[in-house]
Design an enzyme around this catalytic site. Sequence first.
Site, mmCIF file in Angstrom:
data_model
loop_
_atom_site.group_PDB
_atom_site.id
_atom_site.type_symbol
_atom_site.label_atom_id
_atom_site.label_comp_id
_atom_site.label_asym_id
_atom_site.label_seq_id
_atom_site.Cartn_x
_atom_site.Cartn_y
_atom_site.Cartn_z
ATOM 1 N N ARG A 15 0.821 -1.231 0.013
ATOM 2 C CA ARG A 15 -0.049 0.096 0.094
ATOM 3 C C ARG A 15 0.964 1.418 -0.055
ATOM 4 N NH1 ARG A 15 -3.766 -1.367 5.233
ATOM 5 N NH2 ARG A 15 -1.782 -2.356 5.435
ATOM 6 N N LYS A 75 2.390 1.521 7.391
ATOM 7 C CA LYS A 75 2.458 0.703 8.507
ATOM 8 C C LYS A 75 3.339 1.528 9.524
ATOM 9 C CE LYS A 75 1.205 -3.068 8.781
ATOM 10 N NZ LYS A 75 0.010 -3.464 9.457
ATOM 11 N N TYR A 94 -0.291 4.206 10.917
ATOM 12 C CA TYR A 94 -0.849 3.065 11.803
ATOM 13 C C TYR A 94 0.555 2.791 12.638
ATOM 14 C CZ TYR A 94 -4.948 1.482 9.318
ATOM 15 O OH TYR A 94 -6.092 1.426 8.662
ATOM 16 N N HIS A 96 0.181 0.913 16.404
ATOM 17 C CA HIS A 96 -0.331 -0.175 17.186
ATOM 18 C C HIS A 96 0.854 -0.213 18.212
ATOM 19 C CE1 HIS A 96 -3.612 -1.368 14.717
ATOM 20 N NE2 HIS A 96 -3.057 -1.413 13.640
ATOM 21 N N GLU A 118 -4.943 4.224 14.042
ATOM 22 C CA GLU A 118 -5.680 3.494 14.908
ATOM 23 C C GLU A 118 -6.386 4.101 16.009
ATOM 24 O OE1 GLU A 118 -2.574 3.068 14.740
ATOM 25 O OE2 GLU A 118 -1.732 2.835 16.765
ATOM 26 N N ASP A 270 -5.927 -11.060 14.456
ATOM 27 C CA ASP A 270 -4.994 -10.016 14.781
ATOM 28 C C ASP A 270 -5.399 -9.891 16.517
ATOM 29 O OD1 ASP A 270 -7.597 -8.985 14.069
ATOM 30 O OD2 ASP A 270 -6.629 -6.984 13.627
HETATM 31 N N1 LIG Z 1 -6.952 -10.123 9.740
HETATM 32 C C1 LIG Z 1 -7.208 -8.856 9.148
HETATM 33 O O1 LIG Z 1 -6.776 -8.721 8.202
HETATM 34 C C2 LIG Z 1 -8.176 -8.076 9.870
HETATM 35 C C3 LIG Z 1 -8.616 -6.561 8.867
HETATM 36 C C4 LIG Z 1 -9.376 -5.715 9.721
HETATM 37 C C5 LIG Z 1 -10.064 -6.132 10.970
HETATM 38 N N2 LIG Z 1 -9.805 -7.371 11.675
HETATM 39 C C6 LIG Z 1 -10.125 -7.963 13.090
HETATM 40 O O2 LIG Z 1 -11.593 -8.150 12.651
HETATM 41 C C7 LIG Z 1 -12.190 -8.261 14.097
HETATM 42 C C8 LIG Z 1 -13.599 -7.582 13.641
HETATM 43 O O3 LIG Z 1 -13.505 -6.317 13.594
HETATM 44 P P1 LIG Z 1 -14.854 -5.319 13.305
HETATM 45 O O4 LIG Z 1 -14.331 -3.966 12.709
HETATM 46 O O5 LIG Z 1 -15.729 -6.149 12.596
HETATM 47 O O6 LIG Z 1 -15.284 -5.055 14.870
HETATM 48 P P2 LIG Z 1 -16.577 -4.487 15.359
HETATM 49 O O7 LIG Z 1 -16.662 -3.982 16.720
HETATM 50 O O8 LIG Z 1 -17.379 -3.708 14.323
HETATM 51 O O9 LIG Z 1 -17.555 -5.820 15.470
HETATM 52 C C9 LIG Z 1 -17.359 -6.709 16.369
HETATM 53 C C10 LIG Z 1 -18.651 -7.496 16.743
HETATM 54 O O10 LIG Z 1 -18.401 -8.632 17.429
HETATM 55 C C11 LIG Z 1 -19.455 -8.915 18.400
HETATM 56 N N3 LIG Z 1 -19.051 -9.721 19.454
HETATM 57 C C12 LIG Z 1 -18.566 -9.409 20.480
HETATM 58 N N4 LIG Z 1 -18.264 -10.820 21.101
HETATM 59 C C13 LIG Z 1 -19.109 -11.563 20.627
HETATM 60 C C14 LIG Z 1 -19.417 -12.997 20.987
HETATM 61 N N5 LIG Z 1 -19.160 -13.622 21.839
HETATM 62 N N6 LIG Z 1 -20.255 -13.516 19.865
HETATM 63 C C15 LIG Z 1 -20.707 -13.083 18.779
HETATM 64 N N7 LIG Z 1 -20.532 -11.725 18.594
HETATM 65 C C16 LIG Z 1 -19.658 -10.861 19.354
HETATM 66 C C17 LIG Z 1 -19.914 -7.409 18.714
HETATM 67 O O11 LIG Z 1 -21.128 -7.113 19.329
HETATM 68 C C18 LIG Z 1 -19.730 -6.360 17.525
HETATM 69 O O12 LIG Z 1 -20.861 -6.403 16.757
HETATM 70 C C19 LIG Z 1 -11.278 -7.039 14.987
HETATM 71 O O13 LIG Z 1 -10.482 -8.302 15.492
HETATM 72 C C20 LIG Z 1 -10.526 -6.545 13.700
HETATM 73 O O14 LIG Z 1 -9.331 -6.172 14.414
HETATM 74 C C21 LIG Z 1 -8.667 -8.003 10.962
#
Ligand SMILES: NC(=O)c1ccc[n+]([C@@H]2O[C@H](COP(=O)([O-])OP(=O)(O)OC[C@H]3O[C@@H](n4cnc5c(N)ncnc54)[C@H](O)[C@@H]3O)[C@@H](O)[C@H]2O)c1
Length: 370
Positions: A15, A75, A94, A96, A118, A270
Amino acid sequence: MIIGVPKEIKNNENRVALTPAGVKELKKEGHQVYVQATAGEGSGFADAEYVSVGAELLPTIEDVYAKAEMIIKVKEPIEAEYKLIKEDQLVFTYFHFASHEPLTRAMIDSKSVCLAYETVEKADRSLPLLVPMSEVAGRMSIQQGAKYLEKPLKGRGILLGGVPGVRPAKVMILGGGVVGTEAAKMAAGLGADVTILDLSLPRLRYLDDVMPANVKTLMSSEYNIREMIKDHDLIIGAVLIPGAKAPKLITRDMLKDMREGTVLVDVAVDQGGCFETTKPTTHQDPVYIIDDVVHYSVANMPGAVPYTSTLALTNATLPYAIQLANKGWEKACKENNELKLGLNVIKGEVVYKAVSDAFDLPYTPLDKFI
Ligand SMILES: NC(=O)c1ccc[n+]([C@@H]2O[C@H](COP(=O)([O-])OP(=O)(O)OC[C@H]3O[C@@H](n4cnc5c(N)ncnc54)[C@H](O)[C@@H]3O)[C@@H](O)[C@H]2O)c1
């Protein structure tokens, strides 16, 4: 202001922090923009496009850091960049910090001003510079899941949307936030039979209102999860508990209840992952198999689609970058609380509580500076 855009040097990061369109906006405001040669190449932006909108190209990363008052990147700086960051230089990227002590200490030593994407936060507590990457990862989770459901890739051999006369695949999404919602839209669009589980009843009500008929909602509980995994083909992990590790909603013993070739995509990797068997993987080697269940858990999913990710990220960062360039960080942060919350380290002092707590570092309240 003099703005510098270095080429990202973290492994496999393609990026770039400003597109030619972004450079053009900053030039219109009267700023000088230096871009490192080939910085945009990985995202599909040629040097000539930057030059055509008024950027000046610099041959090396050292040149960019030496000239710029504000560095804008993607990053967190890696070790090779630590020594390039100057006293009083504003670094907008970012970071972190709370998960990286050497970086935190290096930025303190640099006496620069570190404004972290972030932690930029809106009044409703949403994180506008994290949302775009969650949107990318959510949509991508279905693309990846559909691919790994193919038989040659060790999946069940089921087509997500089915065909006339054949049922579609069943997709289960744990967490109905940004990632879960985007995943549900993609899976539904392909014709799958989708269920979103969340703990928040208001969120489930909202999703039930806006989603198409092939998306159902279900309260998240161990009982419901154990029932669902028996016949679902693709399971997406998308939960987040802010500031905490993800809860382990699918445990090791549950894998034996799944069908051979079920695919798990843990986007929450993550934050430690919401499946007990999750371990972070890379785009080079994205999947592994345990008990005939395919696991995909790439920690930086948006990195595989740098063109989309760069545009999504810069759409969100550019308005803030323009404010910082026009007013300088002090005035811009004084006038915009969202930006103010992005300040983490200022001239050798940690001004973000969670970062000082993480490493037992002295905390300086922001009002010392603005
Ligand atoms: N791997 C990657 O490249 C990447 C990229 C972006 C985001 N992420 C990760 O994805 C994850 C989700 O991010 P987001 O932006 O959607 O967060 P968000 O806060 O928008 O949504 C999280 C949801 O999880 C729900 N939740 C909490 N505990 C729960 C449970 N026990 N059962 C069911 N639902 C539950 C919450 O109520 C909420 O609606 C985060 O860990 C974020 O860091 C990873």
